[in-house]
Scaffold this motif. Sequence first.
Motif, PDB file in Angstrom:
ATOM      1  N   ALA A   1       0.836  -1.200   0.000  1.00 39.78           N
ATOM      2  CA  ALA A   1       0.000   0.000   0.000  1.00 39.78           C
ATOM      3  C   ALA A   1       0.868   1.246   0.000  1.00 39.78           C
ATOM      4  O   ALA A   1       0.616   2.209  -0.723  1.00 39.78           O
ATOM      5  N   ARG A   2       1.956   1.187   0.794  1.00 41.68           N
ATOM      6  CA  ARG A   2       2.827   2.357   0.876  1.00 41.68           C
ATOM      7  C   ARG A   2       3.491   2.627  -0.471  1.00 41.68           C
ATOM      8  O   ARG A   2       3.590   3.767  -0.908  1.00 41.68           O
TER       9      ARG A   2
ATOM     10  N   ASP B   1       2.347   1.987  -3.295  1.00 38.94           N
ATOM     11  CA  ASP B   1       1.346   2.535  -4.212  1.00 38.94           C
ATOM     12  C   ASP B   1       0.982   3.968  -3.856  1.00 38.94           C
ATOM     13  O   ASP B   1       0.051   4.533  -4.417  1.00 38.94           O
TER      14      ASP B   1
ATOM     15  N   CYS C   1      -0.070   5.067  -0.847  1.00 41.95           N
ATOM     16  CA  CYS C   1      -1.185   5.168   0.098  1.00 41.95           C
ATOM     17  C   CYS C   1      -0.641   5.637   1.448  1.00 41.95           C
ATOM     18  O   CYS C   1       0.231   4.975   2.038  1.00 41.95           O
ATOM     19  N   GLY C   2      -1.091   6.774   1.910  1.00 42.62           N
ATOM     20  CA  GLY C   2      -0.597   7.331   3.174  1.00 42.62           C
ATOM     21  C   GLY C   2      -1.056   6.506   4.365  1.00 42.62           C
ATOM     22  O   GLY C   2      -1.937   5.662   4.232  1.00 42.62           O
TER      23      GLY C   2
ATOM     24  N   LYS D   1      -4.856   6.733   5.170  1.00 37.21           N
ATOM     25  CA  LYS D   1      -5.644   6.033   4.164  1.00 37.21           C
ATOM     26  C   LYS D   1      -5.507   4.527   4.360  1.00 37.21           C
ATOM     27  O   LYS D   1      -6.486   3.782   4.254  1.00 37.21           O
ATOM     28  N   ALA D   2      -4.281   4.079   4.645  1.00 38.00           N
ATOM     29  CA  ALA D   2      -4.053   2.646   4.858  1.00 38.00           C
ATOM     30  C   ALA D   2      -4.857   2.145   6.047  1.00 38.00           C
ATOM     31  O   ALA D   2      -5.347   1.015   6.050  1.00 38.00           O
TER      32      ALA D   2
ATOM     33  N   TYR E   1      -8.648   2.003   4.716  1.00 37.89           N
ATOM     34  CA  TYR E   1      -8.961   1.094   3.608  1.00 37.89           C
ATOM     35  C   TYR E   1      -8.386  -0.303   3.780  1.00 37.89           C
ATOM     36  O   TYR E   1      -8.854  -1.244   3.176  1.00 37.89           O
TER      37      TYR E   1
END
Lengths: 313, 282
Positions: free
Chosen positions: B177-178, B180, B182-183, B186-187, B190
């Motif tokens: 996620a990171r 991509d 994604c902060g 947000k992680a 989501y």
Amino acid sequence: MFSKFSSFYEKGRNKEIVAGLSLISVAVILNLVFGYFAMIFAFYLSFFKWDYIGQMQFVGLKNFEIVIRDLIRGFHGAPYLLSPFYTGLKNILIYTAIVVPIQTFLAVVLAAFANQKIRGQQFFKVSYFLPATTSSVIVALIFIWLFMKNGFINYALAHIIPGFQPIDWINDRNYLLLAIAMVAIWGTSGHFMVSFLAAMQAIPREIYEAAMLDGAGPIRRFFFITIPMLRPMIVYVVVMGLIGALQMFDLAWVMAGANGGPGGAGYTVALDIYNEAFTRIRPGVAAAKSWFLFAIIFTTTYLFQKKYGRAMR
Amino acid sequence: MSPKEREKLIRRIWIVITYVVLITFALVYLMPFIRSLVASFMTWAQASRYPPEWIPHPFTLENYEKLFRLELFPRWIRNTALYAGLIVAGNILFASMAGYAFARLKFPGRDAIFSALLSLLMIPMFVTLVPNYIIIYKLGLIDNIFGLSLLGLTNVSSIFLMRQYFMSLSNEIFEAARLDGCGPIKAFFYIALPLARPALGAVAVYQFLGSWNAFIGPLIFLRSPENFTLPVGLSFAFQRSMWTEYTPIIAGSLVASAPTIILFLVLNKYLIRGIVITGGKG
């Protein structure tokens, strides 16, 4: 190129710090106020005389002196109205000495019986746990009725014990504390039984199988395998039991009343702290008494863990 | 008798003993509930008879009717539900946020803050009770369910449970996620939160039981009978002897414990799993 990467990295770090701090902020602020600040305030309060409204008056160690005098008076045999803290302390120590060993023993034994290949294990687990899901106040209200002189418990005991004479449990100063202890054991042992059962199911089967090949019967397996393997859980259950029993409030409040019932037989330290703070309006003395309670809980659980908790972690 | 037969016999006897012990204790643990359920349909005259009777005769709903005729009783149910709802919602939200941050994010002072929170578990509630009463009093929130809820909104044990759970999740999904972009926040919403359903269930069940059954907090922080929660209300009704007979109290006790009993019967797997998480590692 490199500096660009490091600034991207820095940005990520900063973002993580900001995110972390903001995610914990609510939890930290509330616990800071209602946990740490309250604790410091309790310490501060224990040096003051106050009535919640007027000026706070510094009295030094006088509040602690009140508690110690109470203890000394009680030790010399003063009636409970003159030494409420002593009475509460005496009762709660007797109560703890009855409740904690019995509830732990019962929980271990029942878990050992249930931890076999039998039908209906789920049913037993649910039935034993059910009392723990019910409010202690409601449990106490139901048990007052069951403990009445012509109530169900006397009836049941009369059928089990030959020559049993009905007891007026709630109104007899010799039996009130015992009645409260019985309710507490009924209410909590099932919860601990489920804890033990979970711990027992985590014990590797091979150990039992090896012992069975050596000809160890179920009783020997229980004492030489189950109990030693359960040691961390036993320590945990006894410590939780001690903490709960030494602070007992709800059952005494309902079954004995705020004044501890006949002769103060059901009076506890927790009731005394409540009365000091909200009936006698002496928050400073209540704070001092709560520090005594803290010291007692801390010492007993610390000593117990030190003596038996070596296997933990 | 051959040794094999002997062993079989011992085994059989042992199983019988097991059942006798387990069933006896199941009866001991269930009896107060069964007795109350039966008695709640009796008149007090019959419920107090000695030796005890088992079949309500006449069968009466009078006890429950009396309870609900009392204007306060439905209010107590509503107050308890409101209080429990606030506590459950607060713990689910704030404990999962904090548990996630303590488990998966790096920030200065993280471990020190977490151990500071954990050490609060050792402080008996009676130490902080009087000061908290004064704080809530100064905030003007005495006799107010919201004021009372403030105290239990973030329970340290819920934070601990959530942290344990988030630490058990694998690293890879968060790393992916990171990468991509994604902060961390947000992680959390989501990825972490949807994965945390079992732990959130345990926290919710625990906090519901705890707040629905809570006594000393509501007793001290709520003043007027119309703001009471069920346990306080029932003990108040009992001490004021609002009824000359005891059967409405029994009926009230059953109504008050019905939600927790039903919840437990439906969700006991969650609860027992929670015991395993907290008990095994606490």
